[in-house]
Design an enzyme around this catalytic site. Structure first.
Site, PDB file in Angstrom:
ATOM      1  N   GLY A  48       0.735  -1.220   0.216  1.00 54.86           N
ATOM      2  CA  GLY A  48      -0.038  -0.071   0.076  1.00 54.86           C
ATOM      3  C   GLY A  48       0.892   1.310   0.132  1.00 54.86           C
ATOM      4  N   LEU A  49       0.278   2.360  -0.078  1.00 55.90           N
ATOM      5  CA  LEU A  49       0.853   3.721  -0.225  1.00 55.90           C
ATOM      6  C   LEU A  49       1.639   3.886   1.123  1.00 55.90           C
ATOM      7  CD1 LEU A  49      -1.691   5.754  -2.346  1.00 55.90           C
ATOM      8  CD2 LEU A  49       0.344   4.954  -3.149  1.00 55.90           C
ATOM      9  N   SER A  50       2.728   4.867   1.072  1.00 57.47           N
ATOM     10  CA  SER A  50       3.246   5.448   2.245  1.00 57.47           C
ATOM     11  C   SER A  50       2.200   6.220   3.126  1.00 57.47           C
ATOM     12  CB  SER A  50       4.253   6.198   1.811  1.00 57.47           C
ATOM     13  OG  SER A  50       5.027   6.898   2.906  1.00 57.47           O
ATOM     14  N   GLY A  51       2.094   5.838   4.352  1.00 57.58           N
ATOM     15  CA  GLY A  51       1.051   6.420   5.153  1.00 57.58           C
ATOM     16  C   GLY A  51      -0.165   5.616   5.323  1.00 57.58           C
ATOM     17  N   SER A  52      -0.392   4.661   4.411  1.00 61.36           N
ATOM     18  CA  SER A  52      -1.707   3.569   4.414  1.00 61.36           C
ATOM     19  C   SER A  52      -1.881   3.086   5.791  1.00 61.36           C
ATOM     20  CB  SER A  52      -1.601   2.934   3.200  1.00 61.36           C
ATOM     21  OG  SER A  52      -0.657   1.912   3.354  1.00 61.36           O
ATOM     22  N   SER A  99       2.852  -0.533   8.285  1.00 58.85           N
ATOM     23  CA  SER A  99       3.496  -0.891   9.465  1.00 58.85           C
ATOM     24  C   SER A  99       2.874  -0.902  10.854  1.00 58.85           C
ATOM     25  CB  SER A  99       4.841   0.197   9.501  1.00 58.85           C
ATOM     26  OG  SER A  99       5.618   0.196   8.283  1.00 58.85           O
ATOM     27  N   SER A 124       5.840  -1.861  -2.162  1.00 62.08           N
ATOM     28  CA  SER A 124       5.953  -2.955  -3.194  1.00 62.08           C
ATOM     29  C   SER A 124       4.813  -2.212  -4.511  1.00 62.08           C
ATOM     30  CB  SER A 124       5.664  -4.259  -2.963  1.00 62.08           C
ATOM     31  OG  SER A 124       4.582  -4.346  -1.968  1.00 62.08           O
TER      32      SER A 124
END
Length: 198
Positions: free
Chosen positions: A34-38, A41, A108
């Protein structure tokens, strides 16, 4: 590639099947994309906690942590992104062989690399979760301040801004972090994989 024709992998006595009996679990690769900030983590961390609390042995491979160590020689060009994912896929394959449940949290962005991961670990051991969240919402959160830098031209090839994110065409599961809480997303994933790891 070099002298790969001169390499002869050893057949070890302790194999994946014996490790499986020892750990009393079936290894699987849970791939969060998924996008950064989705929220990848955060979800990955909570999922690993839930697995641990339920007696499962797992290992979390996270984008930033891997880039500080194993992949510190790689940048963010398309080619380097592909190599980043290739190495992570190979490490995941080794960890599955060791009997672990592996959770990865990487943007990814390319279908090709996610397919490579699936091929390397075998389709039945691969569980792709699309962590769905709009660019607008991710940019609004901007937890690491990266979108702001990308908009200012300080970061090049930033996914969702000037580098594409190819939405997974056939994920095993979609979690929507605009509508779901972290706990709800984790429960959804845990429920979906439960029968695959026992």
């Amino acid at each position: 590639m070099g002298n790969s024709q001169n390499l002869f992998p050893h057949q070890h006595f302790v194999n994946a099947e014996l490790r499986r009996k020892l750990t009393k679990q079936k290894p699987i690769l849970i791939w969060l994309s998924g996008l950064s900030g989705s929220g990848k983590s955060t979800i990955a961390n909570e999922l690993e906690k839930k697995l641990y609390e339920n007696g499962f042995l797992s290992y979390l491979l996270d984008g930033d942590n891997i880039r500080i160590g194993l992949n510190k020689d790689l940048g963010f060009s398309d080619e380097d992104r592909k190599e980043n994912i290739r190495r992570i896929s190979e490490v995941s394959r080794l960890m599955l062989d060791a009997g672990l449940i592996v959770i990865t949290a990487f943007i990814s962005p390319f279908e090709e690399e996610r397919e490579l991961a699936k091929t390397l670990v075998n389709k039945e051991n691969y569980f792709l979760v699309h962590v769905n969240c709009s660019v607008e919402k991710c940019e609004q959160r901007d937890v690491k301040g990266l979108y702001k830098k990308a908009r200012a031209g300080e970061i090049k090839n930033f996914t969702g801004i000037d580098s594409p994110y190819e939405i997974p065409s056939d994920p095993n599961l979609i979690v929507d972090t605009e509508k779901e809480t972290v706990s709800e997303s984790v429960e959804k994933i845990f429920h979906a994989i439960s029968e695959k790891i026992t």
